[in-house]
Write a protein that holds these residues in place. Sequence first.
Motif, PDB file in Angstrom:
ATOM      1  N   GLU A  27       5.417 -10.498  -1.418  1.00 51.93           N
ATOM      2  CA  GLU A  27       4.963  -9.514  -0.024  1.00 51.93           C
ATOM      3  C   GLU A  27       3.798 -10.071   0.622  1.00 51.93           C
ATOM      4  O   GLU A  27       3.307 -10.108   0.463  1.00 51.93           O
ATOM      5  CB  GLU A  27       5.486  -8.143  -0.333  1.00 51.93           C
ATOM      6  N   GLU A  50      -0.090  -6.276   4.060  1.00 50.84           N
ATOM      7  CA  GLU A  50      -0.175  -5.517   5.643  1.00 50.84           C
ATOM      8  C   GLU A  50      -0.959  -5.685   6.055  1.00 50.84           C
ATOM      9  O   GLU A  50      -2.218  -5.320   5.249  1.00 50.84           O
ATOM     10  CB  GLU A  50       0.950  -4.920   4.806  1.00 50.84           C
ATOM     11  N   SER A  95      -3.502  -0.949   6.870  1.00 46.01           N
ATOM     12  CA  SER A  95      -2.930  -0.106   7.188  1.00 46.01           C
ATOM     13  C   SER A  95      -3.805   0.835   7.902  1.00 46.01           C
ATOM     14  O   SER A  95      -5.450   0.274   6.971  1.00 46.01           O
ATOM     15  CB  SER A  95      -2.422   1.265   6.891  1.00 46.01           C
ATOM     16  N   ASN A 102       6.271   7.530   8.069  1.00 43.97           N
ATOM     17  CA  ASN A 102       6.639   5.867   8.033  1.00 43.97           C
ATOM     18  C   ASN A 102       5.742   5.833   6.631  1.00 43.97           C
ATOM     19  O   ASN A 102       4.708   5.232   6.577  1.00 43.97           O
ATOM     20  CB  ASN A 102       6.369   4.842   9.341  1.00 43.97           C
ATOM     21  N   GLU A 134       6.326   3.551   4.411  1.00 43.60           N
ATOM     22  CA  GLU A 134       5.619   1.852   4.525  1.00 43.60           C
ATOM     23  C   GLU A 134       3.783   1.364   5.300  1.00 43.60           C
ATOM     24  O   GLU A 134       3.580   0.499   4.744  1.00 43.60           O
ATOM     25  CB  GLU A 134       7.154   0.815   4.797  1.00 43.60           C
ATOM     26  N   ARG A 163      -0.437   6.575  -1.994  1.00 42.78           N
ATOM     27  CA  ARG A 163       0.785   6.697  -2.283  1.00 42.78           C
ATOM     28  C   ARG A 163       0.528   7.374  -3.338  1.00 42.78           C
ATOM     29  O   ARG A 163      -0.602   7.343  -3.987  1.00 42.78           O
ATOM     30  CB  ARG A 163       1.635   5.825  -2.254  1.00 42.78           C
ATOM     31  N   ASN A 181       9.423  -1.913  -5.685  1.00 39.33           N
ATOM     32  CA  ASN A 181      10.553  -3.038  -5.198  1.00 39.33           C
ATOM     33  C   ASN A 181      11.839  -4.599  -5.297  1.00 39.33           C
ATOM     34  O   ASN A 181      11.604  -4.171  -6.606  1.00 39.33           O
ATOM     35  CB  ASN A 181       9.432  -3.481  -4.319  1.00 39.33           C
ATOM     36  N   VAL A 200       5.744  -0.113  -6.509  1.00 37.92           N
ATOM     37  CA  VAL A 200       5.083   0.241  -5.075  1.00 37.92           C
ATOM     38  C   VAL A 200       4.679   1.666  -4.770  1.00 37.92           C
ATOM     39  O   VAL A 200       3.629   1.888  -3.791  1.00 37.92           O
ATOM     40  CB  VAL A 200       6.033  -0.501  -3.977  1.00 37.92           C
TER      41      VAL A 200
END
Length: 591
Positions: A390, A393, A395, A474, A476, A483, A504, A510
């Motif tokens: 993936e 990302e 955050s 959210n 994600e 997490r 995933n 994940v």
Amino acid sequence: MSVRYVQGLLAIFLMLLSLPALSQTSWQPPNAKLAIEIDGIEGALLTNARIFLSLTALEGEKVPSIFRVRYLSRTGEQEIRSALEPFGFYNASVTSEINEGEDIWTVRYVVDVGPVTTYNNVNVRLIGNAQNDTAFQKLIESQQPYSGQVFNHQAYERFKASLRNLAAERGYYDATFTEHSVKVETSQQLADVSLVFDSGERYLFGETTFCCAFLGDSLLNRFIQYETGEPFNTRSLLDLQVDLAGSDYFNRVEVSPQWQNTSDHHVPIDVALTPNERDRYQVGLGYGTDTGARITLGFDRRWVNDRGHRLSSVIRLSEVQNTGFVSYIIPGNNPARDSYSFNGEITDRSFEEQRSTLYRTSFKDLRHYDRWHRTYQLAYQREDFAFGDEPTESSNFLIPSVEWSLIESSNLPANRNIIDDGYRLSIMLQGGYDGALSDTTFASVKVGAKWIHRLNESWRVLVRSEIGALRADNFEALGPTLRFFAGGDHNVRGYAYQQLGPENADGVVVGGKYMTASSVEVDYSFKPNWRVALFTDIGNSMMQWDEGLKQSVGFGFRWVSPIGPVRLDLAMALDEPSKPWRLHLTLGPDL
């Protein structure tokens, strides 16, 4: 010379020739060992009798001459009677006999303790300022002898010593016994006691001065938890010494009341301080099955300025995770228990297709309340992360949090390595709000507990459990550090580090919204500092509470090393038949 005279000389000569043989046969038994038996008493009475008995020095040794054994056995009768008197037995009778065997000579005593002596008239008086001291009132109520109680001289002396010790502890420097007498009437088995304790006036704390300090008085005076003019108490001085020594500023701390310099019943306190090395460097090598091989490099500046500010930094490099951390620490209102810190952290982790780089700054407010610890924290973090193929990302979150922890144990504070009985509780709450420098609104809680109980001298049972849950608008948007994952050395053994949880599409774990992990373990001490353990772990990370849990079973060895217990565990994951066994190596205290 007459024949009769010659015959007399010959007889005397023959008697002299026979003496060595007599000494060998009658006076010195060959190869016989001495043993002692005392019948009629047990427990503390028997222990004290053996201490008083001179003959015990020869027990197990080769028997000396018969005359010496007989003499010591008769002397032992009076010694045993003397040994029983402190317990109130003043009319005991003791008889002895010697049983001569070929290999063992046994001296046997038969004891009849007789009637016990009890207190008759008891006069205990407290005069001076201590009359109004509740600590003395409680001591006298709990230890004062009373009429009809068995007279025990050792208990009586302990009572007197307790009064003296309490007076010294609470500042009655001039305390003395104006009268202390015991009269025992052996014919009636009664003891009269008269005890008068004059405490005098209680001293007060005078001025406290620090010698040779490199830190400012503003900081040093905050270590003092008593006020000038308060009643003296050695416990307060002991707390001061422990707190100063534990601050890491000083190599040596001496706290001394200056009794020779008292004025108007105020005793000045001198504190002599020897500074520690200002800078400390650390290098450490290690290995853990969660992290692989690792190296730790640390640098601490124990004090930055005369206000006691400190700087701490560490770099940890391992096969799984690399971390750099720096902290600037400011002592609080009570420097021994309160502190504030500004912290910076960079952590890069790459493991099993999980990649994460965390940049974090935080402010902490830490408080200690006896066994309780409380931490308030406000942190801002940026995390770049990816799972499998993936795309990466990012955050961003502003996270306020609070954490409480409690440790209780019969071993603390002396030893946390092997706990006889104790427990640990912890709870952590944190969250973020969308729009307040956070990418989404979330809240999470994590609760942990561990309980240890010793069943007997060899066996212990250890129970551990933790549970976590979060809610997010959210999910994600949350990075891996926010997490929940399961698996690893300190979670569910038998499974790899953080490899239990939702996956995933590429089969990469994940993390989830919920987590639980529990363990039941028994260990057995088969030799000093070595134990063997059997255990079972169960837990998982999940998106929903009703998802299945994973279980493992295993065994391990524990070595209580000089730096703490080393644990080597072999665990079988019941849900991974292709990888049935996994090795776990950890180091750290029980709680």
